[in-house]
Scaffold this motif. Structure first.
Motif, mmCIF file in Angstrom:
data_model
loop_
_atom_site.group_PDB
_atom_site.id
_atom_site.type_symbol
_atom_site.label_atom_id
_atom_site.label_comp_id
_atom_site.label_asym_id
_atom_site.label_seq_id
_atom_site.Cartn_x
_atom_site.Cartn_y
_atom_site.Cartn_z
ATOM 1 N N LEU A 37 0.919 -1.399 -0.060
ATOM 2 C CA LEU A 37 0.156 0.082 0.028
ATOM 3 C C LEU A 37 0.814 1.221 -0.082
ATOM 4 O O LEU A 37 0.684 2.246 -0.674
ATOM 5 N N ARG A 38 1.728 1.141 0.973
ATOM 6 C CA ARG A 38 2.726 2.552 0.827
ATOM 7 C C ARG A 38 3.222 2.681 -0.479
ATOM 8 O O ARG A 38 3.583 3.593 -1.097
ATOM 9 N N ASP A 39 3.813 1.733 -1.235
ATOM 10 C CA ASP A 39 4.121 1.790 -2.774
ATOM 11 C C ASP A 39 3.148 2.133 -3.707
ATOM 12 O O ASP A 39 3.532 2.934 -4.763
ATOM 13 N N ARG A 40 1.993 1.656 -3.556
ATOM 14 C CA ARG A 40 0.965 1.586 -4.656
ATOM 15 C C ARG A 40 -0.379 2.404 -4.537
ATOM 16 O O ARG A 40 -0.843 2.710 -5.475
ATOM 17 N N ALA A 41 -0.638 2.626 -3.295
ATOM 18 C CA ALA A 41 -1.812 3.216 -2.902
ATOM 19 C C ALA A 41 -2.171 4.468 -3.625
ATOM 20 O O ALA A 41 -3.207 4.888 -4.027
ATOM 21 N N ALA A 42 -1.096 5.439 -3.230
ATOM 22 C CA ALA A 42 -1.180 6.817 -3.687
ATOM 23 C C ALA A 42 -1.449 6.954 -5.271
ATOM 24 O O ALA A 42 -2.428 7.795 -5.822
ATOM 25 N N ALA B 1 -10.562 4.188 -0.895
ATOM 26 C CA ALA B 1 -10.544 2.662 -1.075
ATOM 27 C C ALA B 1 -9.139 1.822 -0.548
ATOM 28 O O ALA B 1 -9.131 0.619 -0.466
ATOM 29 N N TYR B 2 -8.162 2.684 -0.917
ATOM 30 C CA TYR B 2 -6.843 1.827 -0.509
ATOM 31 C C TYR B 2 -6.062 2.711 0.770
ATOM 32 O O TYR B 2 -4.644 2.485 0.746
ATOM 33 N N GLU B 3 -6.687 3.157 1.425
ATOM 34 C CA GLU B 3 -6.394 3.991 2.416
ATOM 35 C C GLU B 3 -6.171 2.959 3.657
ATOM 36 O O GLU B 3 -7.335 2.344 4.127
ATOM 37 N N TRP B 4 -5.173 2.695 4.322
ATOM 38 C CA TRP B 4 -4.779 1.870 5.343
ATOM 39 C C TRP B 4 -5.976 2.055 6.454
ATOM 40 O O TRP B 4 -6.379 1.150 7.269
ATOM 41 N N GLY B 5 -6.159 3.376 6.704
ATOM 42 C CA GLY B 5 -6.966 3.744 7.851
ATOM 43 C C GLY B 5 -8.408 3.296 7.830
ATOM 44 O O GLY B 5 -9.060 3.098 8.670
ATOM 45 N N ASN B 6 -8.536 3.012 6.591
ATOM 46 C CA ASN B 6 -10.262 2.595 6.280
ATOM 47 C C ASN B 6 -10.334 1.290 6.119
ATOM 48 O O ASN B 6 -11.279 0.688 5.865
ATOM 49 N N LEU B 7 -9.482 0.382 6.147
ATOM 50 C CA LEU B 7 -9.527 -0.942 6.040
ATOM 51 C C LEU B 7 -9.475 -1.881 7.292
ATOM 52 O O LEU B 7 -8.784 -1.554 8.339
ATOM 53 N N LEU B 8 -10.497 -2.987 7.419
ATOM 54 C CA LEU B 8 -10.616 -3.775 8.508
ATOM 55 C C LEU B 8 -10.758 -5.128 8.085
ATOM 56 O O LEU B 8 -10.621 -5.498 6.890
ATOM 57 N N PHE B 9 -11.305 -6.230 8.695
ATOM 58 C CA PHE B 9 -11.309 -7.421 8.531
ATOM 59 C C PHE B 9 -12.483 -7.952 9.038
ATOM 60 O O PHE B 9 -12.829 -7.757 10.148
ATOM 61 N N SER B 10 -13.286 -8.554 8.126
ATOM 62 C CA SER B 10 -14.785 -8.586 8.484
ATOM 63 C C SER B 10 -15.275 -10.188 8.051
ATOM 64 O O SER B 10 -14.641 -10.292 6.985
ATOM 65 N N CYS B 11 -16.477 -10.502 8.407
ATOM 66 C CA CYS B 11 -16.848 -11.575 7.886
ATOM 67 C C CYS B 11 -17.803 -11.321 6.844
ATOM 68 O O CYS B 11 -18.315 -10.056 6.686
ATOM 69 N N GLY B 12 -18.083 -12.229 5.856
ATOM 70 C CA GLY B 12 -18.988 -11.931 4.857
ATOM 71 C C GLY B 12 -20.307 -11.525 4.958
ATOM 72 O O GLY B 12 -21.131 -10.706 4.210
ATOM 73 N N ILE B 13 -20.830 -12.040 6.118
ATOM 74 C CA ILE B 13 -22.371 -11.697 6.647
ATOM 75 C C ILE B 13 -22.392 -10.246 7.205
ATOM 76 O O ILE B 13 -23.286 -9.526 6.821
ATOM 77 N N CYS B 14 -21.325 -9.709 7.961
ATOM 78 C CA CYS B 14 -21.501 -8.382 8.530
ATOM 79 C C CYS B 14 -21.208 -7.451 7.256
ATOM 80 O O CYS B 14 -21.804 -6.458 7.177
ATOM 81 N N ASN B 15 -20.297 -7.854 6.390
ATOM 82 C CA ASN B 15 -20.037 -6.902 5.408
ATOM 83 C C ASN B 15 -20.884 -6.883 4.261
ATOM 84 O O ASN B 15 -21.553 -6.124 3.808
ATOM 85 N N GLY B 16 -21.236 -8.212 3.803
ATOM 86 C CA GLY B 16 -21.886 -8.298 2.456
ATOM 87 C C GLY B 16 -23.409 -8.412 2.741
ATOM 88 O O GLY B 16 -23.952 -7.855 1.644
ATOM 89 N N THR B 17 -23.777 -9.053 3.724
ATOM 90 C CA THR B 17 -25.281 -9.038 3.849
ATOM 91 C C THR B 17 -25.841 -8.068 4.619
ATOM 92 O O THR B 17 -26.967 -7.351 4.235
#
Ligand SMILES: [Zn+2]
Length: 255
Positions: A14-19, A108-124
């Protein structure tokens, strides 16, 4: 939900490619703003970057392989999702409100905006929902101030979730009627309206309570009591599934 602490520094990819990736998506939006807002064209995001294996690995480790919202261990049944706290493609103030496009595309590529979740919380359940206490202050571009927004979704890294969301048995509730916790639990994630999640929580609690009994029974051999105590200690650690519920159940004042 428990507090999550991920590394401050973004993974190298991300440091290399996010910007550059952010600049590219911003340029596409500038060139087709009206069509994107009308939903005739959609912004494309590079999943290979925001969900790159190094990004996912770092998130999984920080989240102990658990969904940041429901605290289910997800890795044994699914790969899990890289979740955008602020949705990247579109946003809704409420489930019945119109879908507004685009979303927080520049995050979309911001580290501070990224989390880890299950598909039901996120997608459903969560999907594009991102209600604000002050929707008129919603950020629409990179130049807007995110700090002016009052997100109603409790943030696993920026808030202290256990001070906002409590448990009565397997049911989550908003401590002191906190509005953000109420919206998070009941409107966004529907934590009390998911039969299989509730069943799993209920089973887990039954085990915890039985072990709690065993740990304090005077006629049980000391070695067994110690084993039960050790298991209980592990069940409230950050790594443990449903740690926030278990902590609440074992807290003397919770009942
Ligand atoms: Zn979940």
């Amino acid at each position: 939900m428990i507090r999550v602490n991920k590394p401050v520094q973004a993974p190298k990819v991300l440091r290399d490619r996010a910007a550059a990736a952010r600049s590219a998506v911003c340029a596409v939006y500038r060139g087709a703003r009206a069509a994107i807002q009308r939903g005739e064209t959609t912004l494309a995001f590079d999943r290979g970057l925001y969900a790159h294996r190094d990004v996912k690995k770092s998130l999984e480790e920080a989240h102990h392989g658990k969904c940041c919202y429901c605290e289910s261990k997800v890795k044994h049944v699914t790969a899990g999702d890289v979740e955008h706290y602020r949705p990247k493609a579109a946003v809704q103030q409420a489930r019945t409100a119109p879908v507004e496009r685009p979303g927080y595309y520049w995050l979309a590529y911001e580290w501070g905006n990224l989390l880890f979740s299950c598909g039901i919380c996120n997608g459903t359940h969560k999907r594009n929902l991102f209600p604000l206490g002050n929707p008129e202050a919603r950020a629409r571009s990179r130049r807007a101030k995110l700090s002016a927004e009052k997100p109603l979704l409790v943030h696993p890294e920026q808030d202290e979730p256990e001070q906002l969301i409590g448990y009565r048995d397997e049911y989550a509730y908003a401590i002191d009627g906190d509005q953000r916790a109420e919206v998070t639990v009941n409107e966004m994630l529907r934590l009390n309206d998911r039969p299989s999640l509730l069943e799993r929580r209920r089973d887990h609690l039954a085990h915890v309570r039985r072990l709690q009994e065993i740990a304090t029974m005077p006629d049980v051999p000391a070695a067994l009591r110690a084993e039960a105590s050790a298991w209980l200690a592990r069940s409230v650690a950050a790594e443990a599934e449903y740690a926030s519920m278990t902590r609440a159940a074992l807290r003397p004042s919770s009942h």
